[in-house]
Design a protein around this motif. Structure first.
Motif, mmCIF file in Angstrom:
data_model
loop_
_atom_site.group_PDB
_atom_site.id
_atom_site.type_symbol
_atom_site.label_atom_id
_atom_site.label_comp_id
_atom_site.label_asym_id
_atom_site.label_seq_id
_atom_site.Cartn_x
_atom_site.Cartn_y
_atom_site.Cartn_z
ATOM 1 N N VAL A 91 -0.646 1.572 13.907
ATOM 2 C CA VAL A 91 0.035 0.576 13.077
ATOM 3 C C VAL A 91 -0.092 1.037 11.632
ATOM 4 C CG1 VAL A 91 0.121 -1.817 12.336
ATOM 5 C CG2 VAL A 91 -0.469 -1.276 14.702
ATOM 6 N N TYR A 92 1.027 1.098 10.949
ATOM 7 C CA TYR A 92 1.064 1.596 9.574
ATOM 8 C C TYR A 92 1.180 0.414 8.613
ATOM 9 C CZ TYR A 92 1.387 6.402 11.096
ATOM 10 O OH TYR A 92 1.108 7.629 11.639
ATOM 11 N N TYR A 93 0.368 0.462 7.564
ATOM 12 C CA TYR A 93 0.298 -0.619 6.591
ATOM 13 C C TYR A 93 0.553 -0.089 5.189
ATOM 14 C CZ TYR A 93 -2.308 -3.103 10.247
ATOM 15 O OH TYR A 93 -2.702 -3.704 11.419
ATOM 16 N N CYS A 94 1.267 -0.865 4.389
ATOM 17 C CA CYS A 94 1.322 -0.558 2.963
ATOM 18 C C CYS A 94 0.264 -1.389 2.248
ATOM 19 C CB CYS A 94 2.716 -0.771 2.381
ATOM 20 S SG CYS A 94 3.556 -2.306 2.821
ATOM 21 N N ASN A 95 -0.168 -0.875 1.126
ATOM 22 C CA ASN A 95 -1.348 -1.416 0.449
ATOM 23 C C ASN A 95 -1.202 -1.332 -1.052
ATOM 24 O OD1 ASN A 95 -4.039 -0.162 -0.917
ATOM 25 N ND2 ASN A 95 -4.592 -1.859 0.445
ATOM 26 N N LEU A 96 -1.678 -2.362 -1.713
ATOM 27 C CA LEU A 96 -1.730 -2.401 -3.167
ATOM 28 C C LEU A 96 -3.149 -2.805 -3.564
ATOM 29 C CD1 LEU A 96 -0.550 -2.663 -6.083
ATOM 30 C CD2 LEU A 96 0.037 -5.027 -5.491
ATOM 31 N N LYS A 97 -3.719 -2.047 -4.484
ATOM 32 C CA LYS A 97 -5.055 -2.381 -4.986
ATOM 33 C C LYS A 97 -4.919 -2.841 -6.429
ATOM 34 C CE LYS A 97 -7.732 0.861 -2.140
ATOM 35 N NZ LYS A 97 -6.672 1.312 -1.254
ATOM 36 N N GLN A 98 -5.293 -4.099 -6.677
ATOM 37 C CA GLN A 98 -5.362 -4.590 -8.040
ATOM 38 C C GLN A 98 -6.748 -5.205 -8.206
ATOM 39 O OE1 GLN A 98 -1.660 -6.989 -8.347
ATOM 40 N NE2 GLN A 98 -0.872 -5.341 -9.637
ATOM 41 N N SER A 99 -6.854 -6.409 -8.702
ATOM 42 C CA SER A 99 -8.159 -7.062 -8.759
ATOM 43 C C SER A 99 -8.648 -7.361 -7.348
ATOM 44 C CB SER A 99 -8.076 -8.346 -9.577
ATOM 45 O OG SER A 99 -7.074 -9.191 -9.055
ATOM 46 N N ARG A 100 -7.740 -7.410 -6.430
ATOM 47 C CA ARG A 100 -8.050 -7.480 -4.995
ATOM 48 C C ARG A 100 -7.060 -6.596 -4.268
ATOM 49 N NH1 ARG A 100 -5.251 -12.367 -1.878
ATOM 50 N NH2 ARG A 100 -4.977 -10.569 -0.486
ATOM 51 N N GLU A 101 -7.274 -6.446 -2.967
ATOM 52 C CA GLU A 101 -6.362 -5.633 -2.168
ATOM 53 C C GLU A 101 -5.337 -6.516 -1.474
ATOM 54 O OE1 GLU A 101 -9.278 -2.927 0.062
ATOM 55 O OE2 GLU A 101 -7.492 -1.708 -0.288
ATOM 56 N N TYR A 102 -4.129 -5.981 -1.376
ATOM 57 C CA TYR A 102 -3.058 -6.656 -0.651
ATOM 58 C C TYR A 102 -2.553 -5.732 0.441
ATOM 59 C CZ TYR A 102 -3.000 -9.688 -4.760
ATOM 60 O OH TYR A 102 -3.352 -10.544 -5.771
ATOM 61 N N TRP A 103 -2.260 -6.330 1.596
ATOM 62 C CA TRP A 103 -1.779 -5.565 2.748
ATOM 63 C C TRP A 103 -0.482 -6.166 3.265
ATOM 64 C CZ3 TRP A 103 -4.381 -1.229 4.121
ATOM 65 C CH2 TRP A 103 -5.695 -1.089 3.652
ATOM 66 N N GLY A 104 0.414 -5.284 3.695
ATOM 67 C CA GLY A 104 1.575 -5.736 4.436
ATOM 68 C C GLY A 104 1.164 -6.062 5.862
ATOM 69 N N GLN A 105 2.115 -6.532 6.654
ATOM 70 C CA GLN A 105 1.795 -6.986 8.004
ATOM 71 C C GLN A 105 1.683 -5.842 8.997
ATOM 72 O OE1 GLN A 105 4.744 -6.726 6.939
ATOM 73 N NE2 GLN A 105 6.174 -6.347 8.600
ATOM 74 N N GLY A 106 2.097 -4.658 8.636
ATOM 75 C CA GLY A 106 1.990 -3.506 9.530
ATOM 76 C C GLY A 106 3.223 -3.313 10.391
ATOM 77 N N THR A 107 3.491 -2.069 10.712
ATOM 78 C CA THR A 107 4.591 -1.733 11.601
ATOM 79 C C THR A 107 4.100 -0.669 12.589
ATOM 80 O OG1 THR A 107 6.932 -1.065 11.705
ATOM 81 C CG2 THR A 107 5.585 -0.013 10.006
ATOM 82 N N GLN A 108 4.398 -0.873 13.860
ATOM 83 C CA GLN A 108 3.880 -0.011 14.921
ATOM 84 C C GLN A 108 4.712 1.263 15.022
ATOM 85 O OE1 GLN A 108 1.198 -0.464 17.278
ATOM 86 N NE2 GLN A 108 1.687 1.691 17.703
ATOM 87 N N VAL A 109 4.018 2.376 15.037
ATOM 88 C CA VAL A 109 4.638 3.678 15.296
ATOM 89 C C VAL A 109 4.007 4.240 16.565
ATOM 90 C CG1 VAL A 109 4.904 6.051 14.494
ATOM 91 C CG2 VAL A 109 5.153 4.141 12.881
ATOM 92 N N THR A 110 4.839 4.570 17.528
ATOM 93 C CA THR A 110 4.362 5.144 18.781
ATOM 94 C C THR A 110 5.066 6.474 19.004
ATOM 95 O OG1 THR A 110 4.007 2.941 19.713
ATOM 96 C CG2 THR A 110 4.072 4.797 21.255
ATOM 97 N N VAL A 111 4.271 7.526 19.158
ATOM 98 C CA VAL A 111 4.809 8.865 19.367
ATOM 99 C C VAL A 111 4.450 9.298 20.783
ATOM 100 C CG1 VAL A 111 4.919 11.225 18.531
ATOM 101 C CG2 VAL A 111 4.469 9.344 16.922
ATOM 102 N N SER A 112 5.464 9.541 21.585
ATOM 103 C CA SER A 112 5.232 9.927 22.968
ATOM 104 C C SER A 112 5.213 11.450 23.094
ATOM 105 C CB SER A 112 6.319 9.351 23.869
ATOM 106 O OG SER A 112 7.582 9.877 23.504
ATOM 107 N N SER A 113 4.414 11.926 24.028
ATOM 108 C CA SER A 113 4.287 13.390 24.210
ATOM 109 C C SER A 113 5.311 13.904 25.201
ATOM 110 C CB SER A 113 2.885 13.718 24.685
ATOM 111 O OG SER A 113 2.585 12.998 25.857
#
Length: 113
Positions: A91-113
């Motif tokens: 699950v991939y998340y975007c992030n911002l660091k200021q006086s506190r941290e903020y996170w997005g809700q995440g998006t699933q990446v699945t790579v099949s072999s």
């Protein structure tokens, strides 16, 4: 502050995906933004960073395959992922660091072999 990641999905090994992170609630063009990823049962792992001046750096595990960019007008950060490997599955998340941290809700990446 709101961060919303999107663009994940299922892709075969060797394929590509582009993730987006839409941002609101702060002056996007002035801040450094980050991408992280997490596999269940493991700690969240830093993927890369882009500064307000568009300089970027990456974890060794993705260097040369992933590229972070940003559109300050549309307030979106991107993660272009090429040559994907099964070990990029997370699950991939975007992030911002200021006086506190903020996170997005995440998006699933699945790579099949």
């Amino acid at each position: 502050v709101q961060l919303q990641a999107s663009g994940g999905g299922l892709v075969q090994a060797g394929g590509s995906l582009r993730l987006s992170c839409a941002a609101s609630g702060f002056i996007f063009r002035l801040v450094t933004m980050n991408w992280y990823r997490q596999v269940p049962g493991k700690e969240r792992e830093w993927v890369g960073t882009i500064t307000s001046s568009h300089n970027s750096n990456y974890a060794d595990s993705v260097k040369g395959r992933f590229t972070i960019s940003r559109d300050n007008v549309r307030r979106i950060m991107y993660l272009q992922m090429n040559s994907l490997k099964p070990e990029d599955t997370a699950v991939y998340y975007c992030n911002l660091k200021q006086s506190r941290e903020y996170w997005g809700q995440g998006t699933q990446v699945t790579v099949s072999s």
